[in-house]
Design an enzyme around this catalytic site. Structure first.
Site, mmCIF file in Angstrom:
data_model
loop_
_atom_site.group_PDB
_atom_site.id
_atom_site.type_symbol
_atom_site.label_atom_id
_atom_site.label_comp_id
_atom_site.label_asym_id
_atom_site.label_seq_id
_atom_site.Cartn_x
_atom_site.Cartn_y
_atom_site.Cartn_z
ATOM 1 N N ASP A 54 0.841 -1.202 0.000
ATOM 2 C CA ASP A 54 0.000 0.000 0.000
ATOM 3 C C ASP A 54 0.880 1.257 0.000
ATOM 4 O OD1 ASP A 54 -2.446 -1.659 0.493
ATOM 5 O OD2 ASP A 54 -1.379 -2.073 2.337
ATOM 6 N N HIS B 277 -4.766 -3.377 6.391
ATOM 7 C CA HIS B 277 -4.566 -3.631 4.957
ATOM 8 C C HIS B 277 -5.921 -4.055 4.388
ATOM 9 C CE1 HIS B 277 -2.958 -4.920 1.167
ATOM 10 N NE2 HIS B 277 -3.342 -6.163 1.361
HETATM 11 P P1 NAD Z 1 -1.697 -18.566 -4.343
HETATM 12 O O1 NAD Z 1 -3.018 -19.244 -4.243
HETATM 13 O O2 NAD Z 1 -1.061 -18.424 -5.673
HETATM 14 O O3 NAD Z 1 -0.668 -19.286 -3.394
HETATM 15 C C1 NAD Z 1 -0.963 -19.604 -2.077
HETATM 16 C C2 NAD Z 1 -0.224 -20.890 -1.742
HETATM 17 O O4 NAD Z 1 -0.392 -21.140 -0.353
HETATM 18 C C3 NAD Z 1 -0.754 -22.117 -2.492
HETATM 19 O O5 NAD Z 1 0.311 -22.746 -3.192
HETATM 20 C C4 NAD Z 1 -1.304 -22.998 -1.382
HETATM 21 O O6 NAD Z 1 -1.113 -24.383 -1.644
HETATM 22 C C5 NAD Z 1 -0.474 -22.527 -0.189
HETATM 23 N N1 NAD Z 1 -1.053 -22.815 1.123
HETATM 24 C C6 NAD Z 1 -2.359 -22.825 1.478
HETATM 25 N N2 NAD Z 1 -2.475 -23.170 2.776
HETATM 26 C C7 NAD Z 1 -1.230 -23.356 3.242
HETATM 27 C C8 NAD Z 1 -0.699 -23.746 4.518
HETATM 28 N N3 NAD Z 1 -1.482 -24.030 5.563
HETATM 29 N N4 NAD Z 1 0.651 -23.856 4.659
HETATM 30 C C9 NAD Z 1 1.459 -23.604 3.605
HETATM 31 N N5 NAD Z 1 1.011 -23.262 2.376
HETATM 32 C C10 NAD Z 1 -0.315 -23.135 2.203
HETATM 33 O O7 NAD Z 1 -1.885 -17.135 -3.632
HETATM 34 P P2 NAD Z 1 -0.916 -15.861 -3.719
HETATM 35 O O8 NAD Z 1 -1.332 -15.022 -4.878
HETATM 36 O O9 NAD Z 1 0.498 -16.291 -3.595
HETATM 37 O O10 NAD Z 1 -1.415 -15.063 -2.409
HETATM 38 C C11 NAD Z 1 -1.175 -15.587 -1.113
HETATM 39 C C12 NAD Z 1 -1.879 -14.722 -0.071
HETATM 40 O O11 NAD Z 1 -1.289 -13.413 -0.029
HETATM 41 C C13 NAD Z 1 -3.368 -14.492 -0.297
HETATM 42 O O12 NAD Z 1 -4.073 -14.587 0.924
HETATM 43 C C14 NAD Z 1 -3.429 -13.058 -0.829
HETATM 44 O O13 NAD Z 1 -4.676 -12.462 -0.607
HETATM 45 C C15 NAD Z 1 -2.331 -12.436 -0.008
HETATM 46 N N6 NAD Z 1 -1.779 -11.162 -0.498
HETATM 47 C C16 NAD Z 1 -1.501 -10.210 0.435
HETATM 48 C C17 NAD Z 1 -0.923 -9.015 0.039
HETATM 49 C C18 NAD Z 1 -0.605 -7.941 1.044
HETATM 50 O O14 NAD Z 1 -0.209 -6.833 0.638
HETATM 51 N N7 NAD Z 1 -0.736 -8.165 2.342
HETATM 52 C C19 NAD Z 1 -0.630 -8.793 -1.318
HETATM 53 C C20 NAD Z 1 -0.929 -9.797 -2.237
HETATM 54 C C21 NAD Z 1 -1.511 -10.989 -1.810
HETATM 55 C C1 LMR Z 2 -3.373 -6.637 -2.565
HETATM 56 O O1 LMR Z 2 -3.470 -5.607 -1.903
HETATM 57 O O2 LMR Z 2 -3.058 -6.636 -3.774
HETATM 58 C C2 LMR Z 2 -3.601 -7.959 -1.893
HETATM 59 O O3 LMR Z 2 -4.024 -7.791 -0.563
HETATM 60 C C3 LMR Z 2 -4.501 -8.850 -2.662
HETATM 61 C C4 LMR Z 2 -5.932 -8.398 -2.589
HETATM 62 O O4 LMR Z 2 -6.794 -9.230 -2.293
HETATM 63 O O5 LMR Z 2 -6.193 -7.218 -2.835
#
Ligand code: NAD
Ligand code: LMR
Length: 325
Positions: free
Chosen positions: A159, A187
């Site tokens: 952000d 967030h």
């Molecule tokens: P993705 O689905 O591509 O990958 C997630 C992975 O986590 C998968 O491979 C899945 O098998 C694995 N997983 C699920 N449960 C698990 C566990 N208990 N232990 C270990 N691994 C596990 O998703 P992504 O695009 O990589 O996003 C991951 C997370 O990050 C999501 O919740 C998304 O919303 C979040 N995210 C947060 C931010 C932020 O700024 N805070 C930004 C982007 C994404």
């Molecule tokens: C983001 O800010 O891009 C992540 O938290 C993914 C989402 O769900 O927006």
């Protein structure tokens, strides 16, 4: 040569990690002189893909990588870990808010919190990424009471970076000239991107943009940027999230830039009237491997009202996960 640092990354077969792991391995997170051991945690059905990621990491022949461990056992993944990047969790789809993921994702963080409490280094530095990130970090902290609670943080650096870009673009400035951006709160869509203290080339940023833009366009654009990426891409942000994770952990471990600050969601110590213990995004300065919340900023009534809204949302999220605390 320094001793290798054990870095545990969860969700290692997922989208974010496909951008993240190779950059950690190349030294972009802990420095070009810091060897690492990468412990990759996945759920059992994703182990094969995770093995493939490990194959590619090995095929890069990164000199800093001393070992890559692939496992579906959290106790193996977190044993003696010094850094935990908690990415593994379900992402949201179009039309969802991040807090809609609590029911699915919250339990991941209670169970991993317990394991971390048992086997990780007591000073492990944690960055929770999986959404809803602040509340998941809160759940993890509650389940890991023996871990240094200060070190359980959540990611709002994406952000922060988004806000810098929006402001630089609007004011026709160079990204590198924008300093002291602030993200307050959760967030989520209630986050508070705040340019009140931001400087562009040392001058007050608020004087360089229209006040109506700052209130009515800048704040919602940053707060809804995650949803905009999902709408455009059909999947949530990945490379920019990975980049923000590197920024968060690099600055925390090696120090933020002198004369600047960064945004991190950290356990509130009551600063700015926020309830103690909530994982709340603040402006922080990182130094000597630690962070300090920037104090005594004169927050306007408009921003303060929004900060309270975001705090209220965090309390409501916490109330929905009382069974996991
Ligand atoms: P993705 O689905 O591509 O990958 C997630 C992975 O986590 C998968 O491979 C899945 O098998 C694995 N997983 C699920 N449960 C698990 C566990 N208990 N232990 C270990 N691994 C596990 O998703 P992504 O695009 O990589 O996003 C991951 C997370 O990050 C999501 O919740 C998304 O919303 C979040 N995210 C947060 C931010 C932020 O700024 N805070 C930004 C982007 C994404
Ligand atoms: C983001 O800010 O891009 C992540 O938290 C993914 C989402 O769900 O927006």
């Amino acid at each position: 040569m320094k001793e290798p640092v054990r870095v545990t990354v969860t969700g290692a077969a997922g989208q974010i990690c496909y951008s993240l792991l190779f950059r950690i391995a190349s030294g972009e997170m802990l420095g070009k002189d810091q060897p690492v051991i990468l412990n990759l945690l996945e759920i059992t059905p994703a182990l094969k893909v995770c093995e493939a990621v490990a194959m590619e990491l090995n095929d890069c022949a990164f000199p800093l990588v001393k070992d890559v461990v692939v496992t579906d056992d959290p106790a193996v993944a977190f044993k003696d870990a010094k850094i935990g990047l908690m990415v593994g969790a379900k992402p949201r789809g179009p039309g969802m808010e991040r807090k809609d993921l609590i029911a699915d994702n919250g339990k991941i963080f209670s169970s991993l919190g317990k394991v971390i409490d048992d086997v990780a280094d007591k000073d492990i530095r944690i960055c929770v990424v999986g959404n809803p990130a602040n509340t998941n970090a809160y759940i993890l902290a509650a389940n890991a009471p023996s871990i240094n609670q200060r070190n359980i943080t959540a990611l709002t650096r994406l952000d922060h970076n988004r806000a810098i870009y929006q402001l630089a673009e609007k004011s026709g400035s160079d990204i590198a000239d924008v300093k002291k951006m602030t993200i307050w709160g959760n967030h989520s869509v209630t986050q508070v991107p705040d340019i009140s203290f931001t400087e562009i080339n040392g001058a007050n940023a608020a004087d360089k943009v229209d006040a109506t833009w700052a209130k009515e366009e800048f704040i919602p654009t940053v707060a809804k940027r995650g949803a905009a990426v999902i709408a455009a891409r059909g999947a949530s942000s990945a490379a920019s999230a990975a980049n923000a994770i590197l920024d968060h952990m690099r600055d925390w471990c090696l120090g933020s830039e002198s004369g600047d600050w960064v945004s991190m969601a950290v356990p509130s110590d009551g600063s700015y009237g926020v309830e103690k213990g909530l994982i709340y995004s603040y402006p922080v300065v990182c130094k000597d491997g630690d962070y300090e919340i920037v104090q005594a900023l004169e927050v306007s009534d408009f921003i303060k009202g929004k900060m309270v809204e975001s705090e209220t949302e965090l309390k409501e999220e916490r109330d929905t996960v009382s069974d996991l605390l």
